[in-house]
Design an enzyme around this catalytic site. Structure first.
Site, PDB file in Angstrom:
ATOM      1  N   ARG A   1       4.673   3.152   2.866  1.00  0.00           N
ATOM      2  CA  ARG A   1       5.261   1.994   3.537  1.00  0.00           C
ATOM      3  C   ARG A   1       6.770   1.947   3.282  1.00  0.00           C
ATOM      4  O   ARG A   1       7.544   1.680   4.188  1.00  0.00           O
ATOM      5  CB  ARG A   1       4.613   0.697   3.038  1.00  0.00           C
TER       6      ARG A   1
ATOM      7  N   ARG B   1      -5.383  11.990   0.717  1.00  0.00           N
ATOM      8  CA  ARG B   1      -5.125  10.818  -0.128  1.00  0.00           C
ATOM      9  C   ARG B   1      -5.850  10.930  -1.466  1.00  0.00           C
ATOM     10  O   ARG B   1      -5.553  10.182  -2.396  1.00  0.00           O
ATOM     11  CB  ARG B   1      -5.573   9.560   0.608  1.00  0.00           C
TER      12      ARG B   1
ATOM     13  N   LYS C   1      -8.795   2.481  -5.949  1.00  0.00           N
ATOM     14  CA  LYS C   1      -9.575   2.249  -4.725  1.00  0.00           C
ATOM     15  C   LYS C   1     -10.273   3.546  -4.309  1.00  0.00           C
ATOM     16  O   LYS C   1      -9.873   4.628  -4.748  1.00  0.00           O
ATOM     17  CB  LYS C   1      -8.657   1.736  -3.610  1.00  0.00           C
TER      18      LYS C   1
ATOM     19  N   ASP D   1     -10.448  -4.195   0.690  1.00  0.00           N
ATOM     20  CA  ASP D   1      -9.682  -3.425   1.666  1.00  0.00           C
ATOM     21  C   ASP D   1      -9.392  -4.379   2.823  1.00  0.00           C
ATOM     22  O   ASP D   1      -9.902  -5.513   2.861  1.00  0.00           O
ATOM     23  CB  ASP D   1     -10.507  -2.213   2.108  1.00  0.00           C
TER      24      ASP D   1
ATOM     25  N   ASP E   1       0.867  -1.181   0.000  1.00  0.00           N
ATOM     26  CA  ASP E   1       0.000   0.000   0.000  1.00  0.00           C
ATOM     27  C   ASP E   1       0.905   1.232   0.000  1.00  0.00           C
ATOM     28  O   ASP E   1       1.126   1.853   1.028  1.00  0.00           O
ATOM     29  CB  ASP E   1      -0.899  -0.028   1.234  1.00  0.00           C
TER      30      ASP E   1
ATOM     31  N   HIS F   1     -12.141   1.895   9.394  1.00  0.00           N
ATOM     32  CA  HIS F   1     -11.343   1.059  10.288  1.00  0.00           C
ATOM     33  C   HIS F   1     -12.125   0.762  11.570  1.00  0.00           C
ATOM     34  O   HIS F   1     -11.880  -0.251  12.226  1.00  0.00           O
ATOM     35  CB  HIS F   1     -10.036   1.765  10.668  1.00  0.00           C
TER      36      HIS F   1
END
Length: 575
Positions: free
Chosen positions: A84, A146, A176, A261, A76, A189
């Site tokens: 990352r 984002r 996405k 996801d 990701d 989340h």
């Protein structure tokens, strides 16, 4: 007692493993991962915990592909705030909102190509990016910077450009979060968001970037854990045949890989459990199940594989659906592997658009110092001792003509530099000047107050951000403090003691991150500006419409290079 995957039909066991995309702990592959890859595990996902350097990741991925040459290795890596590869140093490329603010599709393509070069060198074959979400709700807690922006047309063209750039470097993109996560106010989340528009409204605002992604050649789409009642009032998109099969595959014609996801996210597990959500996702049309952000052990893979096998045996999941998903994973692996090998054979690319000589360093980019505070905002509230400066960067800075600008507030940079990420970050900084005496460039070394929010789980909380350290690299006398909501609530005099008093007789720079979304941050900023109307404000998140302070800088993201670009502009330095 239900059988484990390892004690069931070997064909079903193989199919179940082939659709899982687990994460794992460590910078080398655990034995259980290597064993399951050799037995048919179709993919793995890398997180920042697996990464030390590009070379180390290349060794890791090579060791995994020794067990299965067709293994999909995913990550990701949006760049920007969600990185990352560079989680420990901060991203050397700005994120989507910054690229949308510049609105130069050639630049977006170059930045994505640069990301792709690093990922390809590391052996990554699938990148869960870009975000094709239209951030139409400024209070969105999980998308924000984002996204390329709040306009559908802008997001569409930059989504397509980003995909072209990344895939030209031999790494597959993944658009996405379908059918669009931009108009939500709940973080998936933790809970289940809803998008309230009609099917016609969603088709006009949220779906066009995904259509543009398909036209640009994307072969993977990630689903959103949200409810879209206009299409399905009962099931989240990740689990919904109406959304995944009827809409995405049927109406929009997408025939590539569908990836969830993170399946352990609360939006789906709170209601169905991680195993139940996995079964329902595959039954609903998903081909690959991403897991491992929080649940990264072998027991999770065993649980999910067993649940899939059991669901076939009890008739909950048709075997032909599981076989279809497995075939799509296999076809995608073949396509992405062929693309990667072609780039290697061609010496590095498929011929991306006009480019520059790009620095590919992960840890020490132009002008970068070592940040002393992390994105979790757990600072002590003390003024930073300037002896803590550890920056070893070159301090490359921008043309001072950017300070005065042309009256549009848009910063441009035509200087010949080699770091495409820094080029983009410089161009993304916008300036709004307050009334009165010109506030830029700063005279002397300022005191910097950084107001730090709690970030969503997509952002690695250890990733450095801010303007204080880049300013210290340029003005070693700079001092700073990072303050959080709990700290300010606990102490009535903290703001006076640590923010205002150290700035007496000096310039004050206040750095915020998504201030419009955080009442405490807006209130604190108001208090500071009431005492110091000459303060300069740097917004490193989604900007509001207000111009605040003597000068208001908007970086459109909190990456390392965004902080460098803001610091350069604040001091009026030249490289």
């Amino acid at each position: 007692m239900a059988p484990s995957a390892s004690s069931s039909d070997p064909t079903l066991e193989h199919l179940a493993h082939s659709v899982l995309q687990p994460g794992f702990e460590g910078t080398t592959a655990p034995d259980w991962v290597r064993r399951r890859v050799s037995e048919g595990l179709g993919s793995v996902v890398l997180f920042s915990r697996n990464i030390e350097s590009i070379e180390q990741v290349a060794r890791l991925t090579a060791s995994l592909r020794a067990e299965n040459p067709d293994l999909i290795v995913a990550i990701d890596e949006e760049a920007g705030d969600v990185t990352r590869l560079e989680a420990w140093a901060g991203s050397s490329r700005p994120g989507n909102l910054a690229l949308g603010a510049v609105d130069d599709i050639d630049l977006t393509e170059r930045v994505a190509h640069d990301i792709g070069r690093d990922l390809h060198a590391a052996g990554v074959s699938l990148n869960f990016a870009p975000s094709a979400d239209v951030n139409s709700n400024p209070l969105n807690p999980v998308i924000g910077v984002r996204s390329f922006g709040s306009r559908t047309d802008l997001v569409s063209r930059h989504t397509a450009a980003w995909i072209r750039g990344l895939q030209s470097a031999g790494v597959a993109a993944c658009a996405k979060h379908f059918p669009g996560h931009g108009d939500t106010v709940v973080d998936s989340h933790y809970g289940l968001p809803q998008i309230q528009g009609s099917a016609e409204e969603i088709a006009l605002t949220a779906l066009p970037p995904f259509i543009a992604a398909t036209e640009a050649g994307v072969r993977a789409v990630m689903t959103a854990h949200l409810l879209a009642p206009a299409y399905d009032p009962d099931l989240p998109a990740t689990l919904s045949p109406r959304i995944l099969v009827d809409l995405l595959r049927g109406k929009l014609g997408f025939d590539g890989l569908l990836v969830t996801d993170g399946i352990e996210m609360g939006a789906v597990t709170d209601r169905y459990g991680i195993d139940g959500a996995t079964v329902r996702a595959v039954a609903g049309g998903v081909d690959a199940v991403c897991v491992g952000g929080e649940s990264a052990g072998e027991e999770t893979v065993e649980l999910l594989a067993t649940a899939l096998v059991k669901a076939v045996l009890d008739g909950t999941l048709p075997e032909e659906r599981l076989a279809e998903a497995s075939a799509r994973v296999r076809d995608f692996a073949a396509w992405s592997g062929e693309r990667s090998r072609a780039v290697t054979a061609a010496g590095g690319d498929f011929g991306a658009g006009p480019g520059v000589d790009i620095s590919r360093s992960m840890g020490a980019g132009q002008g970068a110092g070592t940040a002393q505070s992390t994105g979790t905002g757990t600072g002590t509230g003390r003024v930073t001792d300037t002896s803590r400066v550890t920056g070893g960067g070159t301090g490359r800075v921008a043309d001072t003509s950017r300070v005065t600008g042309s009256g549009t507030g848009r910063v441009t940079d035509t200087s010949p530099v080699t770091d495409i990420g820094l080029v983009a970050a410089r161009r993304a900084v916008h300036v709004r000047h307050g009334a009165g005496t010109a506030a830029l460039p700063l005279v002397g070394s300022p005191h910097v107050v950084e107001l730090s929010p709690t970030m969503n789980l997509a952002v690695d909380g250890r990733t450095p951000w801010g303007v204080a350290q880049p300013l210290r690299d340029l003005r070693p006398g700079t001092t700073s403090v990072r303050l959080t909501e709990p700290e300010l609530a606990h102490s009535t005099d903290l703001l006076e003691r640590e923010a205002l008093a150290p700035a007496t007789g000096r310039a004050l720079v206040v750095v915020v991150r998504d201030a419009a979304r955080h009442r405490w941050m807006t209130d604190t900023l108001t208090r500071l500006l009431r005492s110091r109307p000459d303060a300069l404000v740097v917004e490193m998140g989604v900007p509001s419409g207000d111009a605040l302070g003597a000068a208001h800088l908007i970086t459109h993201g909190a990456t390392r290079v965004s902080g460098i670009a803001a610091a350069e502009l604040l001091v009026g330095a030249t490289g």
